[in-house]
Design a protein around this motif. Structure first.
Motif, PDB file in Angstrom:
ATOM      1  N   TYR A  62       0.852  -1.188   0.000  1.00  0.00           N
ATOM      2  CA  TYR A  62       0.000   0.000   0.000  1.00  0.00           C
ATOM      3  C   TYR A  62       0.886   1.235   0.000  1.00  0.00           C
ATOM      4  CZ  TYR A  62       0.974  -0.664   4.990  1.00  0.00           C
ATOM      5  OH  TYR A  62       1.604  -0.868   6.202  1.00  0.00           O
ATOM      6  N   TYR A  63       0.231   2.384  -0.175  1.00  0.00           N
ATOM      7  CA  TYR A  63       0.955   3.649  -0.281  1.00  0.00           C
ATOM      8  C   TYR A  63       0.308   4.658   0.653  1.00  0.00           C
ATOM      9  CZ  TYR A  63       2.401   1.305  -4.522  1.00  0.00           C
ATOM     10  OH  TYR A  63       2.878   0.373  -5.408  1.00  0.00           O
ATOM     11  N   LEU A  64       1.120   5.407   1.316  1.00  0.00           N
ATOM     12  CA  LEU A  64       0.648   6.430   2.240  1.00  0.00           C
ATOM     13  C   LEU A  64       1.088   7.802   1.738  1.00  0.00           C
ATOM     14  CD1 LEU A  64       1.615   4.528   5.477  1.00  0.00           C
ATOM     15  CD2 LEU A  64      -0.724   5.053   4.768  1.00  0.00           C
ATOM     16  N   PHE A  65       0.226   8.772   1.949  1.00  0.00           N
ATOM     17  CA  PHE A  65       0.482  10.119   1.457  1.00  0.00           C
ATOM     18  C   PHE A  65       0.143  11.150   2.538  1.00  0.00           C
ATOM     19  CE2 PHE A  65       0.638   9.126  -3.127  1.00  0.00           C
ATOM     20  CZ  PHE A  65       0.038   7.878  -3.148  1.00  0.00           C
ATOM     21  N   TRP A  66       0.790  12.287   2.417  1.00  0.00           N
ATOM     22  CA  TRP A  66       0.362  13.474   3.147  1.00  0.00           C
ATOM     23  C   TRP A  66       0.159  14.595   2.138  1.00  0.00           C
ATOM     24  CZ3 TRP A  66      -1.129  14.614   8.030  1.00  0.00           C
ATOM     25  CH2 TRP A  66      -0.892  13.660   9.032  1.00  0.00           C
ATOM     26  N   TYR A  67      -0.960  15.325   2.334  1.00  0.00           N
ATOM     27  CA  TYR A  67      -1.264  16.491   1.530  1.00  0.00           C
ATOM     28  C   TYR A  67      -1.506  17.671   2.451  1.00  0.00           C
ATOM     29  CZ  TYR A  67      -1.815  13.926  -2.839  1.00  0.00           C
ATOM     30  OH  TYR A  67      -1.579  13.172  -3.954  1.00  0.00           O
ATOM     31  N   LYS A  68      -1.170  18.845   1.943  1.00  0.00           N
ATOM     32  CA  LYS A  68      -1.407  20.101   2.665  1.00  0.00           C
ATOM     33  C   LYS A  68      -2.458  20.910   1.916  1.00  0.00           C
ATOM     34  CE  LYS A  68       0.990  24.416   3.918  1.00  0.00           C
ATOM     35  NZ  LYS A  68       2.298  25.148   3.882  1.00  0.00           N
ATOM     36  N   GLN A  69      -3.409  21.457   2.657  1.00  0.00           N
ATOM     37  CA  GLN A  69      -4.415  22.329   2.058  1.00  0.00           C
ATOM     38  C   GLN A  69      -4.355  23.678   2.770  1.00  0.00           C
ATOM     39  OE1 GLN A  69      -8.684  21.422   2.416  1.00  0.00           O
ATOM     40  NE2 GLN A  69      -8.889  21.914   0.235  1.00  0.00           N
ATOM     41  N   PRO A  70      -3.647  24.643   2.202  1.00  0.00           N
ATOM     42  CA  PRO A  70      -3.570  25.978   2.825  1.00  0.00           C
ATOM     43  C   PRO A  70      -4.911  26.701   2.693  1.00  0.00           C
ATOM     44  CG  PRO A  70      -2.449  25.949   0.698  1.00  0.00           C
ATOM     45  CD  PRO A  70      -2.869  24.530   0.974  1.00  0.00           C
ATOM     46  N   PRO A  71      -5.036  27.847   3.342  1.00  0.00           N
ATOM     47  CA  PRO A  71      -6.304  28.592   3.295  1.00  0.00           C
ATOM     48  C   PRO A  71      -6.787  28.899   1.879  1.00  0.00           C
ATOM     49  CG  PRO A  71      -4.903  29.455   5.023  1.00  0.00           C
ATOM     50  CD  PRO A  71      -4.079  28.450   4.274  1.00  0.00           C
ATOM     51  N   SER A  72      -5.887  28.953   0.937  1.00  0.00           N
ATOM     52  CA  SER A  72      -6.291  29.226  -0.445  1.00  0.00           C
ATOM     53  C   SER A  72      -7.056  28.063  -1.071  1.00  0.00           C
ATOM     54  CB  SER A  72      -5.058  29.549  -1.290  1.00  0.00           C
ATOM     55  OG  SER A  72      -4.086  28.525  -1.131  1.00  0.00           O
ATOM     56  N   GLY A  73      -6.986  26.884  -0.467  1.00  0.00           N
ATOM     57  CA  GLY A  73      -7.854  25.780  -0.870  1.00  0.00           C
ATOM     58  C   GLY A  73      -7.255  24.698  -1.739  1.00  0.00           C
ATOM     59  N   GLU A  74      -6.110  24.949  -2.345  1.00  0.00           N
ATOM     60  CA  GLU A  74      -5.565  23.905  -3.210  1.00  0.00           C
ATOM     61  C   GLU A  74      -4.959  22.793  -2.365  1.00  0.00           C
ATOM     62  OE1 GLU A  74      -4.231  26.800  -2.687  1.00  0.00           O
ATOM     63  OE2 GLU A  74      -2.031  26.762  -2.788  1.00  0.00           O
ATOM     64  N   LEU A  75      -4.776  21.653  -2.973  1.00  0.00           N
ATOM     65  CA  LEU A  75      -4.184  20.495  -2.280  1.00  0.00           C
ATOM     66  C   LEU A  75      -2.762  20.303  -2.786  1.00  0.00           C
ATOM     67  CD1 LEU A  75      -7.347  18.368  -2.439  1.00  0.00           C
ATOM     68  CD2 LEU A  75      -6.049  18.669  -0.339  1.00  0.00           C
ATOM     69  N   VAL A  76      -1.832  20.289  -1.870  1.00  0.00           N
ATOM     70  CA  VAL A  76      -0.425  20.218  -2.224  1.00  0.00           C
ATOM     71  C   VAL A  76       0.159  18.907  -1.738  1.00  0.00           C
ATOM     72  CG1 VAL A  76       1.835  21.307  -1.978  1.00  0.00           C
ATOM     73  CG2 VAL A  76      -0.246  22.726  -2.060  1.00  0.00           C
ATOM     74  N   PHE A  77       0.720  18.135  -2.663  1.00  0.00           N
ATOM     75  CA  PHE A  77       1.356  16.877  -2.317  1.00  0.00           C
ATOM     76  C   PHE A  77       2.597  17.140  -1.462  1.00  0.00           C
ATOM     77  CE2 PHE A  77       2.988  12.639  -3.017  1.00  0.00           C
ATOM     78  CZ  PHE A  77       4.354  12.804  -3.099  1.00  0.00           C
ATOM     79  N   LEU A  78       2.757  16.371  -0.395  1.00  0.00           N
ATOM     80  CA  LEU A  78       3.940  16.500   0.458  1.00  0.00           C
ATOM     81  C   LEU A  78       4.840  15.278   0.354  1.00  0.00           C
ATOM     82  CD1 LEU A  78       2.402  18.041   3.706  1.00  0.00           C
ATOM     83  CD2 LEU A  78       3.624  19.213   1.858  1.00  0.00           C
ATOM     84  N   ILE A  79       4.251  14.089   0.478  1.00  0.00           N
ATOM     85  CA  ILE A  79       5.073  12.891   0.478  1.00  0.00           C
ATOM     86  C   ILE A  79       4.233  11.669   0.134  1.00  0.00           C
ATOM     87  CG2 ILE A  79       4.714  12.364   2.914  1.00  0.00           C
ATOM     88  CD1 ILE A  79       7.653  11.408   2.997  1.00  0.00           C
TER      89      ILE A  79
END
Lengths: 115, 114
Positions: A32-49
Motif C-alpha cells: 500500500y501507499y501512504l500520502f500526506w497532503y497540505k491544504q492551505p487557506p487558499s484551498g488547493e491540495l499540495v502533495f507532500l510525500i
C-alpha cells in the motif's frame, strides 16, 4: 476495508514550536501507499510525500519529517520550528493500489501556527 | 504547464438544475478522478477513470455522472442538483503508477445548491 484516522481535529501552536500530526491507518493489504497532503487557506491540495509500505525508512525534508511505523500502522508527520505559513489543513491518505481506486483520505487536521 | 484545470471555481445552483463541472489536464495522465470535500470528512471519491473510455464508481457516486472521451478531459455531471451536493469538488490526475508525486489536484470548484 481501508481506513485513515486523524484523531487531532485542530491543533494550535506558537511559531517555532515543533508539532506532530498523527495518522493511523487500517488496511488488509501488504502493499500500500501512504500520502500526506497540505491544504492551505487558499484551498488547493499540495502533495507532500508518498511512502510505500515496503519502505519503512523515515524521511526528512527541511523542517518536515515523517515517521512510518508498520508495527503500529502509523505514519506521523512532524513540523520542526513551525512557521505561520505552515497553517493549513493536513490530510493523510492511503492507497492500496497503483491506480488509486481505493485512495482513502483521513478527515484532516487543521493546524494553526500563531505568531 | 497548466496541470489540472477546473472550471468554474464557484457555482450556485437551484435544486433540480443540472450542470457539468469541467476538468482538464495537460500532463498525459492516464488516471483521473473526482472527489468531494465536506467539513470533517476529508475527501471522498465520486468517480474515477483509468483511461479514455473507462470509468468506474467510487465511494459516493449517486447523483453524478462522468465520461472520459479523451485522455485530457474528465467532466463531472450533476443530473439533478440537491442541497446535499453542496460541497467543494476536486479533480485529480496521476500517472498509471501514481508516480513519485501522487495525485495532482485541481484548484477546486465550490458548489452551492439552494
Amino acid at each position: 476495508a481501508q481506513k485513515v484516522t486523524q484523531a487531532q481535529t485542530e491543533i494550535s501552536v506558537v511559531e517555532k514550536e515543533d508539532v506532530t500530526l498523527d495518522c493511523v491507518y487500517e488496511t488488509r493489504d501488504t502493499t500500500y501507499y501512504l500520502f500526506w497532503y497540505k491544504q492551505p487557506p487558499s484551498g488547493e491540495l499540495v502533495f507532500l510525500i508518498r511512502r510505500n509500505s515496503f519502505d519503512e525508512q523515515n524521511e526528512i525534508s527541511g523542517r518536515y519529517s515523517w515517521n512510518f511505523q508498520k508495527s503500529t500502522s502509523s505514519f506521523n508527520f512532524t513540523i520542526t520550528a513551525s512557521q505561520v505559513v505552515d497553517s493549513a489543513v493536513y490530510f493523510c491518505a492511503l492507497s492500496e493500489d497503483n491506480y488509486g481506486q481505493n485512495f482513502v483520505f483521513g478527515p484532516g487536521t487543521r493546524l494553526s501556527v500563531l505568531p | 504547464n497548466a496541470g489540472v484545470t477546473q472550471t468554474p471555481k464557484f457555482q450556485v445552483l437551484k435544486t433540480g438544475q443540472s450542470m457539468t463541472l469541467q476538468c482538464a489536464q495537460d500532463m498525459n495522465h492516464e488516471y483521473m478522478s473526482w472527489y468531494r470535500q465536506d467539513p470533517g470528512m476529508g475527501l471522498r471519491l465520486i468517480h474515477y477513470s483509468v483511461g479514455a473510455g473507462i470509468t468506474d464508481q467510487g465511494e459516493v457516486p449517486n447523483g453524478y455522472n462522468v465520461s472520459r472521451s479523451t485522455t485530457e478531459d474528465f467532466p463531472l455531471r450533476l443530473l439533478s442538483a440537491a442541497p446535499s451536493q453542496t460541497s467543494v469538488y476536486f479533480c485529480a490526475s496521476s500517472y498509471r503508477t501514481t508516480g513519485p508525486y501522487g495525485y495532482t489536484f485541481g484548484s477546486g470548484t465550490r458548489l452551492t445548491v439552494v
